[in-house]
Write an enzyme that holds these catalytic residues in place. Sequence first.
Site, PDB file in Angstrom:
ATOM      1  N   GLU A 295      -9.713   4.258   6.405  1.00  0.00           N
ATOM      2  CA  GLU A 295      -8.867   4.685   7.518  1.00  0.00           C
ATOM      3  C   GLU A 295      -9.647   5.427   8.603  1.00  0.00           C
ATOM      4  O   GLU A 295      -9.473   5.169   9.788  1.00  0.00           O
ATOM      5  CB  GLU A 295      -7.685   5.521   7.016  1.00  0.00           C
TER       6      GLU A 295
ATOM      7  N   GLY B   5       3.547   2.325  10.850  1.00  0.00           N
ATOM      8  CA  GLY B   5       3.236   1.511  12.025  1.00  0.00           C
ATOM      9  C   GLY B   5       3.028   0.036  11.689  1.00  0.00           C
ATOM     10  O   GLY B   5       3.677  -0.837  12.265  1.00  0.00           O
ATOM     11  N   ALA B   6       2.130  -0.225  10.747  1.00  0.00           N
ATOM     12  CA  ALA B   6       1.792  -1.602  10.437  1.00  0.00           C
ATOM     13  C   ALA B   6       0.951  -1.623   9.171  1.00  0.00           C
ATOM     14  O   ALA B   6       0.541  -0.579   8.680  1.00  0.00           O
ATOM     15  CB  ALA B   6       1.004  -2.231  11.585  1.00  0.00           C
TER      16      ALA B   6
ATOM     17  N   HIS C 208      -6.429  -2.083  15.245  1.00  0.00           N
ATOM     18  CA  HIS C 208      -6.648  -1.331  14.005  1.00  0.00           C
ATOM     19  C   HIS C 208      -6.426  -2.228  12.777  1.00  0.00           C
ATOM     20  O   HIS C 208      -7.281  -2.309  11.890  1.00  0.00           O
ATOM     21  CB  HIS C 208      -5.704  -0.129  13.984  1.00  0.00           C
ATOM     22  N   GLU C 209      -5.296  -2.892  12.737  1.00  0.00           N
ATOM     23  CA  GLU C 209      -4.994  -3.716  11.559  1.00  0.00           C
ATOM     24  C   GLU C 209      -5.973  -4.879  11.462  1.00  0.00           C
ATOM     25  O   GLU C 209      -6.426  -5.234  10.371  1.00  0.00           O
ATOM     26  CB  GLU C 209      -3.552  -4.218  11.580  1.00  0.00           C
TER      27      GLU C 209
ATOM     28  N   GLU D 103      -2.224  -3.911   7.007  1.00  0.00           N
ATOM     29  CA  GLU D 103      -3.322  -4.868   7.173  1.00  0.00           C
ATOM     30  C   GLU D 103      -3.442  -5.919   6.072  1.00  0.00           C
ATOM     31  O   GLU D 103      -4.551  -6.417   5.823  1.00  0.00           O
ATOM     32  CB  GLU D 103      -4.629  -4.077   7.263  1.00  0.00           C
ATOM     33  N   ASN D 104      -2.362  -6.306   5.398  1.00  0.00           N
ATOM     34  CA  ASN D 104      -2.440  -7.317   4.329  1.00  0.00           C
ATOM     35  C   ASN D 104      -3.348  -8.478   4.730  1.00  0.00           C
ATOM     36  O   ASN D 104      -3.273  -8.959   5.860  1.00  0.00           O
ATOM     37  CB  ASN D 104      -1.041  -7.874   4.054  1.00  0.00           C
TER      38      ASN D 104
ATOM     39  N   HIS E  11      -9.299  -3.765  10.056  1.00  0.00           N
ATOM     40  CA  HIS E  11      -9.261  -3.537   8.611  1.00  0.00           C
ATOM     41  C   HIS E  11      -9.758  -4.751   7.831  1.00  0.00           C
ATOM     42  O   HIS E  11     -10.153  -4.628   6.672  1.00  0.00           O
ATOM     43  CB  HIS E  11      -7.835  -3.235   8.147  1.00  0.00           C
TER      44      HIS E  11
ATOM     45  N   GLU F 122       0.852  -1.179   0.000  1.00  0.00           N
ATOM     46  CA  GLU F 122       0.000   0.000   0.000  1.00  0.00           C
ATOM     47  C   GLU F 122       0.895   1.239   0.000  1.00  0.00           C
ATOM     48  O   GLU F 122       1.854   1.291   0.773  1.00  0.00           O
ATOM     49  CB  GLU F 122      -0.907   0.035   1.236  1.00  0.00           C
TER      50      GLU F 122
HETATM   51  N1  B3K Z   1      -2.950   1.041   5.653  1.00  0.00           N
HETATM   52  C1  B3K Z   1      -1.634   1.168   6.246  1.00  0.00           C
HETATM   53  C2  B3K Z   1      -0.929   2.393   5.857  1.00  0.00           C
HETATM   54  C3  B3K Z   1      -0.233   2.332   4.539  1.00  0.00           C
HETATM   55  C4  B3K Z   1       0.638   3.555   4.340  1.00  0.00           C
HETATM   56  C5  B3K Z   1       1.203   3.617   2.994  1.00  0.00           C
HETATM   57  N2  B3K Z   1       2.126   4.716   2.853  1.00  0.00           N
HETATM   58  C6  B3K Z   1      -1.683   1.070   7.731  1.00  0.00           C
HETATM   59  C7  B3K Z   1      -2.964   1.382   8.366  1.00  0.00           C
HETATM   60  O1  B3K Z   1      -3.519   2.439   8.250  1.00  0.00           O
HETATM   61  O2  B3K Z   1      -3.489   0.523   9.021  1.00  0.00           O
HETATM   62 ZN    ZN Z   2      -5.408   1.839   8.792  1.00  0.00          ZN
END
Ligand code: B3K
Ligand code: ZN
Length: 844
Positions: free
Chosen positions: A308, A249-250, A285-286, A252-253, A289, A117
């Site tokens: 988000e 931070g992390a 949070h992850e 969410e794959n 998602h 991402e």
């Molecule tokens: N979705 C990712 C953030 C990706 C950032 C890309 N530059 C983490 C999050 O918001 O959970």
């Molecule tokens: Zn997020």
Amino acid sequence: AQAVHLSDYTPPAFLIDQVALTFRLHPTATRVLSKIAFRPNPAATDRRFFLHGEQLRLIGARINGAPVSPEITDTGLTCAVPDGPFTWEAEVEIAPEENTALEGLYMSNGMYCTQCEAEGFRKITFYPDRPDVMAPFDVRIEGAAPVLLSNGNPEARGEGWAEWHDPWPKPAYLFALVAGDLVSKSDVFTTASGKNVMLNIWVRPGDEDKCAYALDALKRSMVWDEQVYGREYDLDVFNIVAVDDFNMGAMENKGLNIFNSKYVLASPETATDDDFARIEAIIAHEYFHNWTGNRITCRDWFQLCLKEGLTVFRDQQFSGDMRSHAVKRIEDVLMLRARQFREDNGPLAHPVRPERYVEINNFYTATVYEKGAELIGMLKRLVGDDGYARALDLYFERHDGDAATIEDWLKVFEDATGRDLSQFKRWYSQSGTPRLTFTDDFNDGRYTLHFKQETPPTPSQPEKAPQVIPIAVGLLNPNGDEVLPTTMLEMTEAEQSFSFEGLSTRPVPSLLRGFSAPVIVQRDTTAEERAFLLAHDTDPFNKWEAGRTLAKDVLMRMVADGAAPGPAYLDALRAMAGDDALDPAFRALALRLPSEDDMAQSLFDSGITPDPLAIHAACEKLKTAVARHLSDLLPRLHDAMACPGPYAPDARNAGRRALRQAALGYLSRLDGGALAAARYAEADNMTDQLGALSCLLEIGEGAAEVAGFFRQWSADRLVMDKWFALQAGLAAPHKAASVARSLTEHPDFDWKNPNRFRAVIGALATNAAGFHDPSGASYDLVADWLIRLDAINPQTAARMSTAFETWARYDADRQALMRGALERIAARDGLSRDMGEMVGRMLG
Ligand code: B3K
Ligand code: ZN
């Protein structure tokens, strides 16, 4: 570089039924084989076949088995394709070890990992790298590493290979691969419908004993999402991997979350209470998602707040449920004001749903995330809890499997509640923070509040239309009793009045309870009225807010004319700090003074050019005045808040430690750090150890402890980040640049590691008086390092350039120095698209 516009959206030319990828891993020559089943999209307007691809070496390509020679550019390829469905195959070569940008497939400490991402998948293979193209993935990994992971469920594995199948169609940005020498901490979770899910947290050998808290937080998140949102997990396994080199931070794959190790690994000895709380929030949070982001994703990147804002809102609700809602709300508002209001009131202001970007990675901002979450909270306040629950059920039912838009999101609220949200939609399109002013009058038992809203102009938005503002209000009578419990007013006009009948005396209003809208309330209230609310308000947020505004008023006067702090604030603070009926965590927050950056913005807003050194001096003076005024109370508080027994990271103990720490901070100003030094020596957990050390550094002591800390922890990367950050962040104003410079010369300053870079350069930028030292030495140092980092890691460098977003607040000399630093960056050859856009927007 070309800007992308929301208004230019067109549907994809081709859709994908199935993707199969094979990875033959090699540090400098990884081969990626792809086999993709395309079919024309009936909804397309453009029929051209284009695949994104960057920094890829094409070995060969076939369509329906026959070799083809596509036309390749810097950004992708085109090729003639048959009418109707066809199979595309390609083989490309990439070099993960040379990937310092940490986007795409890269290596961190010998392990392979990915970050896709927003647009990193195009650095892995040729693909329509856009979120509205969703497909099921089959992945085969061939490599020497003992652990080989990808999305979805494990299919088969053998010596040196593994196969994964992800049945849920997903956009490429949710693809992930990890390979390395990893060990796991595992558990089994049984979902509400009785399905068993294998949970694994994968870390480097030696870190196994630092996973328990994250694993527990994951299980609590899974239960919470079932109970509160009715959302179950949908695969047989859920994997989390901790990675040391990570830009944020992390991530969410699907089924394979990848985390910055800072937000997974924790033990009492190495992590603070704040670290534990952040780990809990980010794990949640992850995980959340999976439904808000993955099962329902975004049509395009302009809709980023769809996933988000909602997911931040959900993680805030979760943390509130796990801990204290009042304390969590105060912390969230502190962060919103520190980061989002700052952004919204400067050259980088943009709507929650932006309308143009050059580099989407520059829009993972406090506005999209935190203001985006505030919009969800406002919607919930406007339609009520039941309306919100109905709307969310409809959202999941109607859009599961979709790549959706903000229009889709608002439509489910309209359909579920019958409410017209066309005015509410302005919150998504207008940037800037509304200012809310009010006057009141009282006649014959009728009390009237007159409100006015106004949003200052922001870049490319000179005019603003009125927004709907939910204003939660309560009324207190002069003896402190609440005569009107919290009531939601809906302001829709630029100016609007609301009356309350049948009151025997003129009430004291408590406005914007719970911070019911992300606005700035401007009011001239007396110190007595604020002190009254601090003592009597039944709304915990506004009780805290009253103390906060009192402190800001006091500091404003101290900065403006050197006035000594008046008794109203000090007495009120004393009464609050000593009130054992109040939650210790709440008292700790109330004892914290406004930040120097917050004061600079407030002074600027009231027409005064802020002097960071004068602000710093006033804050120091106020801290000493508070310490003296509370001198008899502080030792008692400090002793009463001891936490006997082994360290536990729960909210109750953390709150007690926070109050104890606040007391220690003030006491250190009276005893020269004697107690803090003793507490440092006896500390058996990182919260106490780091807390005591920061008290010492704040008063210019602690040299021996800094050296001892290094000897004790030099082998632990995450703890060493704290060591670097504390010194850069707490250095005295005139020394900050030289302290930071010598930290960058330290052999352990591994500047290519984003956590370490942020620990020094990021911490210097948050040391307000030190960063704004009139010599400009800190500006220069930060600019030098941003230039250096930009060449290898544009994403992290561009994000940190926001250190300069406040330039317009300051005096002509500082403005010239800050703009000079930005111009120096802008003039560099080979500047990244990321950094080019940021400095361009800041220079205006
Ligand atoms: N979705 C990712 C953030 C990706 C950032 C890309 N530059 C983490 C999050 O918001 O959970
Ligand atoms: Zn997020």
